[in-house]
Design an enzyme around this catalytic site. Structure first.
Site: not given
Ligand SMILES: Cc1cc2nc3c(=O)[nH]c(=O)nc-3n(C[C@H](O)[C@H](O)[C@H](O)COP(=O)(O)O)c2cc1C
Length: 338
Positions: A112, A116, A181, A183-184, A221, A250
Site C-alpha cells: 500500500n 495518510f 509509514s 508513504n509520507t 511505532k 510498520n
Molecule cells: C492498507 C494499509 C494501511 C495502513 N495504514 C497505516 C496507518 O495509517 N498507520 C500505521 O501506523 N500503520 C498503517 N499500516 C501498517 C499496519 O498497521 C501494520 O503495521 C503493517 O501492515 C504490518 O502488519 P501486517 O503484516 O499484519 O499487516 C497500514 C497497513 C496497510 C496494509
C-alpha cells in the site's frame, strides 16, 4: 460461524478492487457495531496488565484499517482486545492517487501507498466522542494513531503530533506516534536520534499539560527497515525519556518473498513476507530495552505459530492487519487463545 462464512465473503470481496472492498468492509463493521447484541463477545481468558491498562486479550487491530474511527465498535465486537484507529492527520488530506492498495494473494501479502488519507482531527474527535458516549466498546481498549500532514515540513512535524495528542487525549486509552509509514516523504527521518528526541520531548510536555494528573501511555511505532545503530539510538532515546512502549513494526520498503514485479510498485509491503523483519526488529529492540518496556509486535502475523514466535521474540501484545484481511475474524479468536 466465521470459519465457513469468511472464505465466501472473501471470495466476493477479492473480486473487487482492493480499496472498494476496504470501504465495503468498513461499512459492514460499522453496521455490526450498531447492532444491539454486539459487545458481549468473549475476548478469551488471558487479560494482561500493561502500561497501566488492562488488555482483555493479547491481540489488537493494527492502525490503518479504521483510519477515521468509523467502525471501532464493530471491530471490538469481533473479539479484538484493543483496536487502534488512525493514522489521523491534523487537517483532512486525500492521500496518494489511486490505485494505492494492492493484494498479492500468492504471498498472502499487500502493498500500500495510501499516504495518510485522513478526514482529519475534527472528524476523528467527533467520532471518538460518539464512541465514548455510547460506551459499547466494553472492555476493548482504544488506541489512536497520530501522523503529520504531508504539507507540514519535517522540521515542524512535532507540532502536528502535539496537536493530535491534545485533540484525542481525552478519548484514547493510549496514543501512538507513527514515525514509520513509508508513504509520507521524510516521515521516517523522525526516527533519527535528534529528531526523535525533539519530537518526543514536545509530545511528552504536551501530555503533561493536557493530562491533568491522568497520564495515558504514549507509544512509538517504528519501521522494520532499521539497522542496528538505528535501534541503538531509538532504544537510548526511549529509555531516557521514559516512553511507555514501542510498536514494531510498520510495513517494509523492501520486497522479500514476492514476485519481482512488486519491486516497481512504490509503497510498504505487509503480510507474511514481513514476519522475519518484524521479528528481528522486536528481538533487537527487546535486547536493547530489557524486560520492562512494553512492546507490541506487528508485521506478518497470520497464525497462532506466528504469534507465538512474536511473543518469543519479546512482544507483550500482537496486532494484525493483513492476516485479518486474508483470514478474517477467525484469526482474532485463534490468536486470543495463544
Ligand atoms: C492498507 C494499509 C494501511 C495502513 N495504514 C497505516 C496507518 O495509517 N498507520 C500505521 O501506523 N500503520 C498503517 N499500516 C501498517 C499496519 O498497521 C501494520 O503495521 C503493517 O501492515 C504490518 O502488519 P501486517 O503484516 O499484519 O499487516 C497500514 C497497513 C496497510 C496494509
Amino acid at each position: 460461524m466465521w470459519s465457513k462464512l469468511y472464505p465466501l465473503l472473501r471470495q466476493s470481496l477479492f473480486c473487487l478492487p482492493a480499496e472498494t472492498s476496504h470501504h465495503l468492509a468498513i461499512d459492514a463493521f460499522a453496521a455490526l457495531g450498531a447492532l444491539p447484541f454486539n459487545g458481549g463477545v468473549s475476548k478469551g481468558a488471558r487479560a494482561v496488565q500493561l502500561m497501566g491498562l488492562t488488555f482483555p486479550n493479547r491481540v489488537g487491530l493494527a492502525a490503518g484499517l479504521d483510519k477515521d474511527a468509523r467502525a471501532a465498535e464493530g471491530l471490538a465486537a469481533l473479539g479484538f482486545g484493543h483496536v487502534e484507529v488512525g493514522t489521523v492527520t491534523p487537517l483532512p488530506q486525500p492521500g496518494n492517487p489511486q490505485p494505492r492498495l494492492f493484494r498479492i494473494p500468492p504471498a498472502g501479502a499487500m502493498v500500500n501507498r495510501m499516504g495518510f488519507n485522513s478526514e482529519g482531527l475534527s472528524a476523528m474527535v467527533r467520532r471518538l466522542e460518539g464512541i465514548r458516549s455510547r460506551n459499547r466498546l466494553r472492555d476493548t481498549l482504544l488506541g489512536v494513531n497520530l501522523g503529520k500532514n504531508k504539507d507540514t515540513p519535517v522540521q515542524e512535524a512535532h507540532r502536528d503530533y502535539v496537536r493530535g495528542l491534545e485533540a484525542v487525549y481525552p478519548y484514547a486509552d493510549y496514543v501512538t506516534l507513527n514515525l514509520s509509514s513509508p508513504n509520507t516523504p521524510g516521515l521516517r527521518t523522525l526516527q533519527s536520534p535528534e529528531a526523535l528526541r525533539e519530537l518526543l520531548t514536545a509530545v511528552l510536555d504536551a501530555r503533561e499539560r493536557v493530562g491533568r494528573g491522568r497520564t495515558k501511555p504514549v507509544v512509538v511505532k517504528i519501521a522494520p527497515d532499521l539497522v542496528a545503530e538505528d535501534l541503538d539510538a531509538i532504544a537510548a532515546v526511549v529509555s531516557t525519556l521514559r516512553i511507555d512502549g514501542i510498536i514494531a513494526t510498520n510495513t517494509t520498503i523492501t520486497r522479500p518473498g514476492v514476485d519481482e514485479c512488486w519491486q516497481q510498485e512504490a509503497g510498504g509491503l505487509s503480510g507474511p513476507p514481513l514476519l522475519p523483519l518484524s521479528l528481528a526488529t522486536v528481538r533487537g529492540i527487546r535486547e536493547r530495552l530489557g524486560p520492562s518496556v512494553p512492546i507490541i509486535g506487528v508485521g506478518g502475523i497470520s497464525s497462532s505459530d506466528d504469534a507465538r514466535a512474536m511473543f518469543a521474540a519479546g512482544a507483550d501484545l500482537v496486532q494484525v492487519y493483513t492476516g485479518f484481511i486474508y483470514r478474517g475474524p477467525i484469526l482474532v479468536h485463534e490468536l486470543a487463545r495463544v
